[in-house]
Write a protein that holds these residues in place. Structure first.
Motif, PDB file in Angstrom:
ATOM      1  N   LEU A 300     -19.329  45.646  41.097  1.00 13.57           N
ATOM      2  CA  LEU A 300     -17.494  46.591  41.142  1.00 13.57           C
ATOM      3  C   LEU A 300     -16.179  45.210  41.302  1.00 13.57           C
ATOM      4  N   ALA A 305     -13.262  49.573  45.261  1.00 10.17           N
ATOM      5  CA  ALA A 305     -13.626  50.095  43.381  1.00 10.17           C
ATOM      6  C   ALA A 305     -15.743  50.777  43.928  1.00 10.17           C
ATOM      7  N   HIS A 308     -15.131  53.303  46.574  1.00 16.69           N
ATOM      8  CA  HIS A 308     -15.185  54.599  45.772  1.00 16.69           C
ATOM      9  C   HIS A 308     -16.513  55.289  45.499  1.00 16.69           C
ATOM     10  N   LEU A 309     -16.350  54.274  44.318  1.00 18.32           N
ATOM     11  CA  LEU A 309     -18.238  54.356  43.819  1.00 18.32           C
ATOM     12  C   LEU A 309     -19.592  54.689  44.893  1.00 18.32           C
ATOM     13  N   LEU A 312     -18.691  58.194  46.071  1.00 16.05           N
ATOM     14  CA  LEU A 312     -19.347  59.248  44.566  1.00 16.05           C
ATOM     15  C   LEU A 312     -20.738  59.125  44.321  1.00 16.05           C
ATOM     16  N   ILE A 374     -23.018  58.759  36.796  1.00 12.74           N
ATOM     17  CA  ILE A 374     -21.122  58.367  37.246  1.00 12.74           C
ATOM     18  C   ILE A 374     -20.815  56.941  36.622  1.00 12.74           C
ATOM     19  N   ASP A 377     -19.071  57.865  33.429  1.00 14.55           N
ATOM     20  CA  ASP A 377     -17.725  57.491  33.994  1.00 14.55           C
ATOM     21  C   ASP A 377     -16.727  56.839  34.464  1.00 14.55           C
ATOM     22  N   HIS A 378     -16.710  55.758  35.190  1.00 16.55           N
ATOM     23  CA  HIS A 378     -16.484  54.615  35.727  1.00 16.55           C
ATOM     24  C   HIS A 378     -16.602  52.701  35.030  1.00 16.55           C
ATOM     25  N   ARG A 379     -17.106  53.172  34.173  1.00 20.42           N
ATOM     26  CA  ARG A 379     -17.555  51.692  33.403  1.00 20.42           C
ATOM     27  C   ARG A 379     -16.100  50.477  33.901  1.00 20.42           C
ATOM     28  N   GLN A 380     -14.842  51.194  33.465  1.00 23.74           N
ATOM     29  CA  GLN A 380     -13.719  50.320  33.955  1.00 23.74           C
ATOM     30  C   GLN A 380     -13.913  49.501  35.090  1.00 23.74           C
ATOM     31  N   TRP A 381     -15.383  50.114  35.716  1.00 29.65           N
ATOM     32  CA  TRP A 381     -14.897  49.649  37.597  1.00 29.65           C
ATOM     33  C   TRP A 381     -15.935  48.769  37.372  1.00 29.65           C
TER      34      TRP A 381
END
Length: 389
Positions: A300, A305, A308-309, A312, A374, A377-381
């Motif tokens: 990450l 990040a 948080h992931l 999730l 999951i 939804d969070h590729r930018q991280w």
């Protein structure tokens, strides 16, 4: 948060089988000895090497690895020197290796999640006199992935492993091949002609082994593991430094199960790994592509990040783990026993930003799809490497 939770690792412990009693394990080019643990295997090699020296040996170890490596060094009375990893691929920082005040006597090269270092590059920098030990606690050496392995007699090792003087494996809980304990030390007979360590005989065979193995397999079921993670005072998977004080040969109960357990592992499908690789880019992707991975590593952009992931994934019951969660030198009890001549920014970055997803047989297609959803939804991280070289 879901009650059920995948464990981060969980190769099943197999019951006794007589099918492979007449098919023992042997390696092309290496002899081997079965011992009490992977850490013991490493300690045995280092202690024997130290016996060939009049002064404490200098042993290079990577800045991101299991603290059991340090425990083996302390047991053997050698001096561990921590150097950093490269950023662009899984390898020791060769510039730091070349810049050491004295050439190292030995270098420990762990296979991380199943990814191996390029040992020929390391030998070129360190010189012919350095002993290279490939630490395969997280990988059983495999030249190519196939589920058609019929026998372990004259088992062919990868070409990279033949660059090593020694390699070790571990058969503990959470390892690729699970014997609920035990390890193996192997030596390159072309490079090491006189390896003859003193290893005490095995202790008494463990009582109720099959019962304990069945209990382990039950606990690794998501619903039971999820309940266990909620019990107060239990910190499953925490990275803790433990001194090595138990070194002996492998007991007969585990030795009898060895061949069947290795074959069962090598015959497993890696469909889960392939599905994740098609959807999510793992850390050091090129090295992860053709290897049977123990865990699926993701990097990450920063620590927040990652944390948080992790939350999730685990709220969805998916068994994500931060792995070691800290650079080696920052793990309690390690720093006093190690010399750290250089900064280790890559190792510290991995400790802060890495997470892993499970790949064992309890991971279902439904679990994999949740992981992919999951991640989507969070590729930018996500990040490709710990930092620029």
């Amino acid at each position: 948060m879901k009650w059920s939770q995948l464990p981060p690792v969980g190769t099943k412990a197999l019951p006794h089988s007589r099918d492979y009693v007449s098919s023992p394990l042997s390696f092309n080019g290496f002899d081997h000895l079965l011992v009490s643990s992977g850490t013991a295997a490493l300690g045995i090699v280092l202690k024997w090497l130290q016996s060939q020296h009049t002064q404490p040996m200098t042993v290079v170890i990577p800045g991101y690895t299991c603290p059991d490596v340090v425990a083996a060094c302390v047991y053997a009375g050698v001096k561990p020197v921590i150097i950093d990893l490269a950023a662009s691929h899984y390898q020791l920082n060769l510039q730091q290796l070349a810049a050491l005040d004295e050439p190292p006597d030995a270098i420990i090269c762990p296979s991380l999640f199943g990814m191996s270092m390029d040992l020929s590059q390391i030998r070129e920098v360190a010189g012919r006199q350095a002993r290279i030990i490939e630490d395969n606690a997280q990988w059983f050496p495999e030249g190519r992935i196939t589920n058609q392995v019929a026998s372990l007699k004259n088992y062919p090792l990868p070409g990279n492993t033949h660059q090593a003087d020694f390699f070790i494996t571990s058969f503990g809980r959470g390892k690729p091949v699970n014997l609920m304990g035990g390890g193996l030390v192997a030596w390159n007979t072309a490079r090491v002609a006189d390896f003859a360590p003193h290893v005490p005989a095995a202790t008494q065979a463990p009582a109720y082994f099959d019962l304990k193995a069945r209990l382990f397999n039950i606990i690794c079921q998501p619903v039971f593991y999820g309940g266990l993670t909620r019990m107060p005072g239990i910190h499953l998977g925490a990275t803790v430094y433990h001194p090595l004080d138990d070194v002996h040969r492998m007991d007969s109960v585990r030795a009898e199960r060895l061949t069947a357990s290795i074959l069962a592992y090598l015959r497993q499908s890696i469909h889960t790994q392939h599905r994740l690789q098609e959807a999510i880019r793992p850390l050091w992707c090129a090295q992860a592509t053709d290897k049977r991975l123990l865990r699926f590593p993701l990097l990450l952009q920063n620590a927040s990040a990652r944390d948080h992931l992790l939350q999730l994934f685990n709220n969805a019951g998916l068994g994500a783990s931060p792995m070691y969660a800290r650079a080696l030198k920052d793990i309690d009890g390690v720093a006093a026993d190690c010399h750290v001549p250089f900064e280790t920014p890559v190792s510290q970055s991995l400790g802060e930003r890495l997470l892993t997803l499970p790949l064992h047989s309890n991971v279902s297609r439904r679990h994999v799809q949740r992981m992919i959803n999951i991640a989507d939804d969070h590729r930018q991280w996500f990040a490709d490497t710990p930092m620029n070289d």
